[in-house]
Design a protein around this motif. Structure first.
Motif, mmCIF file in Angstrom:
data_model
loop_
_atom_site.group_PDB
_atom_site.id
_atom_site.type_symbol
_atom_site.label_atom_id
_atom_site.label_comp_id
_atom_site.label_asym_id
_atom_site.label_seq_id
_atom_site.Cartn_x
_atom_site.Cartn_y
_atom_site.Cartn_z
ATOM 1 N N THR A 26 0.831 -1.214 0.000
ATOM 2 C CA THR A 26 0.000 0.000 0.000
ATOM 3 C C THR A 26 0.867 1.266 0.000
ATOM 4 O OG1 THR A 26 -1.465 -1.308 1.428
ATOM 5 C CG2 THR A 26 -2.109 0.963 1.011
ATOM 6 N N PRO A 27 1.725 1.439 -1.000
ATOM 7 C CA PRO A 27 2.666 2.569 -0.987
ATOM 8 C C PRO A 27 1.976 3.923 -1.068
ATOM 9 C CG PRO A 27 2.679 1.496 -3.115
ATOM 10 C CD PRO A 27 1.817 0.650 -2.216
ATOM 11 N N ARG A 28 2.606 4.888 -0.412
ATOM 12 C CA ARG A 28 2.162 6.284 -0.446
ATOM 13 C C ARG A 28 3.366 7.149 -0.783
ATOM 14 N NH1 ARG A 28 -3.348 6.563 -0.026
ATOM 15 N NH2 ARG A 28 -3.175 8.601 0.901
ATOM 16 N N LEU A 29 3.203 7.994 -1.794
ATOM 17 C CA LEU A 29 4.253 8.946 -2.151
ATOM 18 C C LEU A 29 4.212 10.099 -1.158
ATOM 19 C CD1 LEU A 29 6.434 10.003 -4.115
ATOM 20 C CD2 LEU A 29 4.564 11.012 -5.460
ATOM 21 N N VAL A 30 5.360 10.452 -0.614
ATOM 22 C CA VAL A 30 5.471 11.570 0.330
ATOM 23 C C VAL A 30 6.652 12.442 -0.092
ATOM 24 C CG1 VAL A 30 4.444 10.309 2.274
ATOM 25 C CG2 VAL A 30 6.920 10.245 1.943
ATOM 26 N N GLY A 31 6.757 13.593 0.511
ATOM 27 C CA GLY A 31 7.931 14.435 0.306
ATOM 28 C C GLY A 31 7.846 15.363 -0.880
ATOM 29 N N SER A 32 9.027 15.762 -1.352
ATOM 30 C CA SER A 32 9.121 16.830 -2.345
ATOM 31 C C SER A 32 8.570 16.444 -3.721
ATOM 32 C CB SER A 32 10.572 17.302 -2.461
ATOM 33 O OG SER A 32 11.408 16.225 -2.835
ATOM 34 N N VAL A 33 8.604 15.158 -4.090
ATOM 35 C CA VAL A 33 8.040 14.754 -5.388
ATOM 36 C C VAL A 33 6.528 14.943 -5.366
ATOM 37 C CG1 VAL A 33 7.718 12.835 -6.999
ATOM 38 C CG2 VAL A 33 9.942 13.194 -5.922
ATOM 39 N N LEU A 34 5.905 14.617 -4.263
ATOM 40 C CA LEU A 34 4.464 14.840 -4.131
ATOM 41 C C LEU A 34 4.157 16.335 -4.072
ATOM 42 C CD1 LEU A 34 1.567 13.867 -3.735
ATOM 43 C CD2 LEU A 34 2.055 13.691 -1.277
ATOM 44 N N ALA A 35 4.952 17.080 -3.314
ATOM 45 C CA ALA A 35 4.704 18.518 -3.143
ATOM 46 C C ALA A 35 4.963 19.312 -4.415
ATOM 47 C CB ALA A 35 5.574 19.060 -2.004
ATOM 48 N N GLY A 36 5.743 18.733 -5.334
ATOM 49 C CA GLY A 36 6.019 19.429 -6.584
ATOM 50 C C GLY A 36 7.269 20.277 -6.551
ATOM 51 N N SER A 37 8.095 20.100 -5.523
ATOM 52 C CA SER A 37 9.299 20.922 -5.398
ATOM 53 C C SER A 37 10.581 20.110 -5.552
ATOM 54 C CB SER A 37 9.300 21.614 -4.030
ATOM 55 O OG SER A 37 9.283 20.639 -2.988
ATOM 56 N N ALA A 38 10.472 18.908 -6.088
ATOM 57 C CA ALA A 38 11.610 17.986 -6.136
ATOM 58 C C ALA A 38 12.564 18.277 -7.275
ATOM 59 C CB ALA A 38 11.108 16.554 -6.265
ATOM 60 N N ASP A 39 13.787 17.821 -7.066
ATOM 61 C CA ASP A 39 14.743 17.711 -8.162
ATOM 62 C C ASP A 39 15.375 16.330 -8.054
ATOM 63 O OD1 ASP A 39 17.048 17.722 -6.441
ATOM 64 O OD2 ASP A 39 16.962 19.903 -6.376
ATOM 65 N N ALA A 40 16.146 15.960 -9.037
ATOM 66 C CA ALA A 40 16.675 14.602 -9.124
ATOM 67 C C ALA A 40 17.547 14.235 -7.919
ATOM 68 C CB ALA A 40 17.461 14.422 -10.412
ATOM 69 N N THR A 41 18.206 15.215 -7.306
ATOM 70 C CA THR A 41 19.081 14.893 -6.175
ATOM 71 C C THR A 41 18.294 14.493 -4.932
ATOM 72 O OG1 THR A 41 19.202 17.196 -5.452
ATOM 73 C CG2 THR A 41 20.891 16.440 -7.011
ATOM 74 N N GLN A 42 17.078 14.993 -4.796
ATOM 75 C CA GLN A 42 16.259 14.649 -3.632
ATOM 76 C C GLN A 42 15.644 13.273 -3.761
ATOM 77 O OE1 GLN A 42 13.879 18.178 -4.083
ATOM 78 N NE2 GLN A 42 14.626 18.964 -2.121
ATOM 79 N N GLY A 43 15.326 12.874 -4.965
ATOM 80 C CA GLY A 43 14.804 11.548 -5.197
ATOM 81 C C GLY A 43 13.367 11.362 -4.749
ATOM 82 N N VAL A 44 12.987 10.090 -4.679
ATOM 83 C CA VAL A 44 11.608 9.683 -4.396
ATOM 84 C C VAL A 44 11.554 9.015 -3.036
ATOM 85 C CG1 VAL A 44 9.742 8.148 -5.152
ATOM 86 C CG2 VAL A 44 11.115 9.374 -6.852
ATOM 87 N N ARG A 45 10.558 9.381 -2.258
ATOM 88 C CA ARG A 45 10.366 8.785 -0.929
ATOM 89 C C ARG A 45 8.974 8.172 -0.871
ATOM 90 N NH1 ARG A 45 13.004 9.955 4.204
ATOM 91 N NH2 ARG A 45 11.632 9.381 5.919
#
Length: 136
Positions: A26-45
């Motif tokens: 039951t994965p949930r995307l959290v963090g900067s990718v969800l918020a729309g402020s991500a870049d490649a260095t931050q990655g996916v959480r």
């Protein structure tokens, strides 16, 4: 600008692929990718939910994904802090973190470190809707 929007779309596509690969948790995307402020260095959480973290290890092995494991501490309401396993790996150039939470954390998720509110994240269907809306 446009480059950041393309990078965000790429990260969300990779997040969706991982969410499908780990759908049993039951994965949930959290963090900067969800918020729309991500870049490649931050990655996916992603937050994954299971009472047996070894099941995530077996899925990583089945997928042929080399990973590193560590413990991460998250804050919950009432000032409670809990340690959880975190599995890190790279998909191409993108770093991923899978935070394994007990099933009960779906009802009582950890707090978002920025907003200090429960971080419920987004399910795959919600991420797909975000992407569809962004391309309009």
């Amino acid at each position: 600008g446009e480059g950041q929007a393309q990078e965000l779309r790429r990260l969300r596509e990779q997040a969706l692929a991982a969410m499908h690969a780990f759908a049993a948790f039951t994965p949930r995307l959290v963090g900067s990718v969800l918020a729309g402020s991500a870049d490649a260095t931050q990655g996916v959480r992603l937050h994954l939910f299971t009472d047996n973290p070894e099941d995530v290890v077996f899925r990583l092995l089945d997928q042929g994904i080399p990973w590193q494991e560590r413990e991460g501490t998250l804050r919950y309401g009432g000032g409670v802090r809990r340690a959880h396993p975190v599995f890190s790996f790279y998909a191409g150039e993108t770093p991923f973190e899978l935070v394994v939470l007990p099933i009960g954390s779906q009802r009582n998720p950890p707090l978002n470190p920025v907003s200090e509110r429960p971080d419920r994240g987004a399910a795959a269907a919600e991420v797909e809707r975000l992407m569809a809306h962004a391309s309009v």
